[in-house]
Scaffold this motif. Sequence first.
Motif, PDB file in Angstrom:
ATOM      1  N   MET A 189       0.850  -1.353  -0.041  1.00 46.06           N
ATOM      2  CA  MET A 189      -0.064   0.098   0.035  1.00 46.06           C
ATOM      3  C   MET A 189       0.900   1.187  -0.070  1.00 46.06           C
ATOM      4  O   MET A 189       0.476   2.259  -0.750  1.00 46.06           O
ATOM      5  CB  MET A 189      -0.980  -0.099   1.201  1.00 46.06           C
ATOM      6  CG  MET A 189      -2.002  -0.994   1.267  1.00 46.06           C
ATOM      7  SD  MET A 189      -2.888  -1.035   2.949  1.00 46.06           S
ATOM      8  CE  MET A 189      -3.693  -2.599   2.929  1.00 46.06           C
ATOM      9  N   TYR A 190       1.864   1.357   0.929  1.00 47.93           N
ATOM     10  CA  TYR A 190       2.895   2.300   0.871  1.00 47.93           C
ATOM     11  C   TYR A 190       3.478   2.683  -0.366  1.00 47.93           C
ATOM     12  O   TYR A 190       3.609   3.777  -1.106  1.00 47.93           O
ATOM     13  CB  TYR A 190       3.975   2.100   2.061  1.00 47.93           C
ATOM     14  CG  TYR A 190       4.836   3.269   2.096  1.00 47.93           C
ATOM     15  CD1 TYR A 190       4.748   4.250   2.821  1.00 47.93           C
ATOM     16  CD2 TYR A 190       6.087   3.068   1.193  1.00 47.93           C
ATOM     17  CE1 TYR A 190       5.795   5.399   3.183  1.00 47.93           C
ATOM     18  CE2 TYR A 190       7.087   4.153   1.659  1.00 47.93           C
ATOM     19  CZ  TYR A 190       6.877   5.304   2.342  1.00 47.93           C
ATOM     20  OH  TYR A 190       7.693   6.108   2.348  1.00 47.93           O
ATOM     21  N   GLY A 191       3.940   1.541  -1.021  1.00 48.24           N
ATOM     22  CA  GLY A 191       4.592   1.436  -2.064  1.00 48.24           C
ATOM     23  C   GLY A 191       3.645   2.009  -3.484  1.00 48.24           C
ATOM     24  O   GLY A 191       4.180   2.941  -4.415  1.00 48.24           O
ATOM     25  N   GLN A 192       2.571   1.662  -3.396  1.00 47.85           N
ATOM     26  CA  GLN A 192       1.496   2.152  -4.248  1.00 47.85           C
ATOM     27  C   GLN A 192       0.974   3.751  -4.247  1.00 47.85           C
ATOM     28  O   GLN A 192       0.766   4.369  -5.058  1.00 47.85           O
ATOM     29  CB  GLN A 192       0.369   1.369  -4.500  1.00 47.85           C
ATOM     30  CG  GLN A 192      -0.912   1.436  -5.305  1.00 47.85           C
ATOM     31  CD  GLN A 192      -0.485   1.633  -6.688  1.00 47.85           C
ATOM     32  OE1 GLN A 192      -0.460   0.472  -7.549  1.00 47.85           O
ATOM     33  NE2 GLN A 192       0.096   2.655  -7.303  1.00 47.85           N
ATOM     34  N   TYR A 193       0.905   4.004  -2.955  1.00 42.50           N
ATOM     35  CA  TYR A 193       0.144   5.342  -2.909  1.00 42.50           C
ATOM     36  C   TYR A 193       0.877   6.534  -1.943  1.00 42.50           C
ATOM     37  O   TYR A 193       0.602   7.655  -2.131  1.00 42.50           O
ATOM     38  CB  TYR A 193      -1.189   5.162  -2.009  1.00 42.50           C
ATOM     39  CG  TYR A 193      -2.114   4.378  -2.364  1.00 42.50           C
ATOM     40  CD1 TYR A 193      -3.003   4.753  -3.663  1.00 42.50           C
ATOM     41  CD2 TYR A 193      -2.458   2.988  -2.139  1.00 42.50           C
ATOM     42  CE1 TYR A 193      -3.859   4.009  -4.090  1.00 42.50           C
ATOM     43  CE2 TYR A 193      -3.108   2.021  -2.515  1.00 42.50           C
ATOM     44  CZ  TYR A 193      -4.106   2.621  -3.681  1.00 42.50           C
ATOM     45  OH  TYR A 193      -5.015   1.880  -4.352  1.00 42.50           O
ATOM     46  N   ALA A 194       2.414   6.168  -1.607  1.00 35.64           N
ATOM     47  CA  ALA A 194       2.975   7.325  -1.207  1.00 35.64           C
ATOM     48  C   ALA A 194       3.387   8.217  -2.095  1.00 35.64           C
ATOM     49  O   ALA A 194       3.530   8.004  -3.470  1.00 35.64           O
ATOM     50  CB  ALA A 194       4.352   6.720  -0.446  1.00 35.64           C
ATOM     51  N   PRO A 195       3.658   9.438  -1.850  1.00 37.22           N
ATOM     52  CA  PRO A 195       4.069  10.511  -2.800  1.00 37.22           C
ATOM     53  C   PRO A 195       5.778  10.300  -2.817  1.00 37.22           C
ATOM     54  O   PRO A 195       6.197  10.402  -1.959  1.00 37.22           O
ATOM     55  CB  PRO A 195       3.694  11.911  -1.879  1.00 37.22           C
ATOM     56  CG  PRO A 195       3.403  11.477  -0.628  1.00 37.22           C
ATOM     57  CD  PRO A 195       3.225   9.911  -0.361  1.00 37.22           C
ATOM     58  N   PHE A 196       5.810  10.983  -4.025  1.00 36.52           N
ATOM     59  CA  PHE A 196       7.128  10.737  -4.418  1.00 36.52           C
ATOM     60  C   PHE A 196       7.801  12.175  -5.152  1.00 36.52           C
ATOM     61  O   PHE A 196       8.586  11.868  -5.865  1.00 36.52           O
ATOM     62  CB  PHE A 196       7.781   9.353  -5.473  1.00 36.52           C
ATOM     63  CG  PHE A 196       7.811   8.260  -4.535  1.00 36.52           C
ATOM     64  CD1 PHE A 196       8.954   7.542  -4.174  1.00 36.52           C
ATOM     65  CD2 PHE A 196       6.424   7.484  -4.399  1.00 36.52           C
ATOM     66  CE1 PHE A 196       8.870   6.422  -3.398  1.00 36.52           C
ATOM     67  CE2 PHE A 196       6.616   6.373  -3.549  1.00 36.52           C
ATOM     68  CZ  PHE A 196       7.924   5.654  -2.987  1.00 36.52           C
ATOM     69  N   GLY A 197       7.289  12.976  -4.522  1.00 38.16           N
ATOM     70  CA  GLY A 197       7.560  14.539  -5.325  1.00 38.16           C
ATOM     71  C   GLY A 197       6.856  15.055  -6.250  1.00 38.16           C
ATOM     72  O   GLY A 197       6.525  14.240  -7.122  1.00 38.16           O
ATOM     73  N   GLY A 198       6.493  16.010  -6.239  1.00 36.60           N
ATOM     74  CA  GLY A 198       5.417  17.072  -7.368  1.00 36.60           C
ATOM     75  C   GLY A 198       4.197  16.218  -7.127  1.00 36.60           C
ATOM     76  O   GLY A 198       3.619  15.916  -6.452  1.00 36.60           O
ATOM     77  N   ASN A 199       3.881  15.617  -8.640  1.00 35.09           N
ATOM     78  CA  ASN A 199       2.669  14.962  -8.567  1.00 35.09           C
ATOM     79  C   ASN A 199       2.735  13.396  -8.908  1.00 35.09           C
ATOM     80  O   ASN A 199       2.149  12.763  -9.794  1.00 35.09           O
ATOM     81  CB  ASN A 199       1.772  15.687  -9.782  1.00 35.09           C
ATOM     82  CG  ASN A 199       2.492  15.571 -11.079  1.00 35.09           C
ATOM     83  OD1 ASN A 199       3.534  15.372 -11.401  1.00 35.09           O
ATOM     84  ND2 ASN A 199       1.350  15.554 -12.283  1.00 35.09           N
ATOM     85  N   VAL A 200       3.938  13.035  -8.615  1.00 35.94           N
ATOM     86  CA  VAL A 200       4.465  11.751  -8.925  1.00 35.94           C
ATOM     87  C   VAL A 200       4.310  10.806  -7.586  1.00 35.94           C
ATOM     88  O   VAL A 200       4.454  11.090  -6.377  1.00 35.94           O
ATOM     89  CB  VAL A 200       5.760  11.284  -8.884  1.00 35.94           C
ATOM     90  CG1 VAL A 200       6.390  10.116  -9.054  1.00 35.94           C
ATOM     91  CG2 VAL A 200       6.313  12.272 -10.188  1.00 35.94           C
ATOM     92  N   VAL A 201       3.155   9.840  -7.723  1.00 37.75           N
ATOM     93  CA  VAL A 201       2.771   8.878  -6.890  1.00 37.75           C
ATOM     94  C   VAL A 201       3.145   7.390  -6.963  1.00 37.75           C
ATOM     95  O   VAL A 201       2.924   6.924  -8.148  1.00 37.75           O
ATOM     96  CB  VAL A 201       1.197   9.048  -6.513  1.00 37.75           C
ATOM     97  CG1 VAL A 201       0.744   8.177  -5.426  1.00 37.75           C
ATOM     98  CG2 VAL A 201       0.956  10.534  -6.283  1.00 37.75           C
ATOM     99  N   GLY A 202       3.649   6.851  -6.150  1.00 35.37           N
ATOM    100  CA  GLY A 202       3.830   5.287  -6.059  1.00 35.37           C
ATOM    101  C   GLY A 202       5.383   5.193  -6.678  1.00 35.37           C
ATOM    102  O   GLY A 202       5.899   6.104  -7.286  1.00 35.37           O
ATOM    103  N   PHE A 203       5.908   3.999  -6.164  1.00 34.96           N
ATOM    104  CA  PHE A 203       7.171   3.625  -6.658  1.00 34.96           C
ATOM    105  C   PHE A 203       7.458   3.572  -8.087  1.00 34.96           C
ATOM    106  O   PHE A 203       8.407   3.863  -8.785  1.00 34.96           O
ATOM    107  CB  PHE A 203       8.016   2.762  -5.822  1.00 34.96           C
ATOM    108  CG  PHE A 203       7.356   1.149  -6.397  1.00 34.96           C
ATOM    109  CD1 PHE A 203       8.149   0.517  -7.304  1.00 34.96           C
ATOM    110  CD2 PHE A 203       6.361   0.611  -5.628  1.00 34.96           C
ATOM    111  CE1 PHE A 203       7.637  -0.983  -7.453  1.00 34.96           C
ATOM    112  CE2 PHE A 203       5.939  -0.587  -6.008  1.00 34.96           C
ATOM    113  CZ  PHE A 203       6.493  -1.345  -6.846  1.00 34.96           C
ATOM    114  N   CYS A 204       6.569   2.953  -8.764  1.00 34.69           N
ATOM    115  CA  CYS A 204       6.310   2.674 -10.076  1.00 34.69           C
ATOM    116  C   CYS A 204       6.641   3.916 -10.778  1.00 34.69           C
ATOM    117  O   CYS A 204       7.431   4.123 -11.979  1.00 34.69           O
ATOM    118  CB  CYS A 204       5.348   1.890 -10.863  1.00 34.69           C
ATOM    119  SG  CYS A 204       5.258   0.309  -9.942  1.00 34.69           S
ATOM    120  N   SER A 205       5.928   4.808 -10.650  1.00 30.59           N
ATOM    121  CA  SER A 205       5.689   6.137 -11.313  1.00 30.59           C
ATOM    122  C   SER A 205       7.162   6.916 -11.118  1.00 30.59           C
ATOM    123  O   SER A 205       7.460   7.489 -11.854  1.00 30.59           O
ATOM    124  CB  SER A 205       4.660   7.102 -10.712  1.00 30.59           C
ATOM    125  OG  SER A 205       3.320   6.459 -10.833  1.00 30.59           O
ATOM    126  N   ALA A 206       7.650   6.840  -9.704  1.00 24.32           N
ATOM    127  CA  ALA A 206       8.834   7.686  -9.419  1.00 24.32           C
ATOM    128  C   ALA A 206      10.029   6.902 -10.335  1.00 24.32           C
ATOM    129  O   ALA A 206      10.992   7.705 -10.817  1.00 24.32           O
ATOM    130  CB  ALA A 206       9.288   7.315  -8.131  1.00 24.32           C
TER     131      ALA A 206
END
Length: 269
Positions: A150-167
């Motif tokens: 859940m954390y990996g999917q929904y955590a914010p990774f800066g700006g409008n990037v959400v989730g480790f896949c997006s980052a």
Amino acid sequence: MRRILSISLVILVLTVMVLFGIGKTLSFDQDFAHVLYDRDGHIINASVAADEQWRMHCEETMPEKLKEAVLLFEDAYFPYHLGVNPVSIAKAVRDNYKAGHIVRGGSTLTMQVARIQQGNQSRNYKQKIKEILISFALELAYTKEEILAMYGQYAPFGGNVVGFCSASWKYFQKPADQLSWSEIASIAVLPNAPGKIFPGQDQAGFLKKRNFLLYKLHYEGHFDELSLKLALKEPLPDRFILFAQLAPHLHQHLKATGSFNERSAIQES
């Protein structure tokens, strides 16, 4: 005395049952980005979620290297606590009292998931208590691996990037299982202060955090000294990568079908 113990046990059981039920009903009402891949797994078209966030639907599990980095940086005691780390909470209360305002959260990774699920409400003691109760509920209803997912999917990774896949894709243009230790560390530190430090925003602070985590990973034996030296020399990402828009018509069809991820037979040239 026996009667008191019996009543206490009943109350405890009922509390556990209620929290378990609450945990199972919790959900993340968030839309995902639509992503189209070519036959080799490269992104050839993509569009943000309905709320303008790059929240890609992570179909793969979080790589072990990223799990190790996230836990070491965010919550080293995650495998052992029940959602709350009393020592961290006590330190946060002490530091906040001395400062006269909130300077430290004391949140565990589970509490961060609870905060995200609650829509990242303003930080105050009332909200913190609510997040603690939700954390207990999550720990009762889900495994540690499920909470970490859940954390990996929904955590914010800066700006409008959400989730480790997006980052991984927005900062390094590749899936997370192909990241180096330096890239892993760069991503792992971002949810700590996603509105203040991210690629292109406070690069000095970003570098300090990444290097701090690399030293910790080395100290814990994840790689040798030579690997550490090489990792420290790797450049930080300093921008968001723009995704290609090579198949707009096929992408529109993907969005119309309601699918978030789709692999096509097209090969990126």
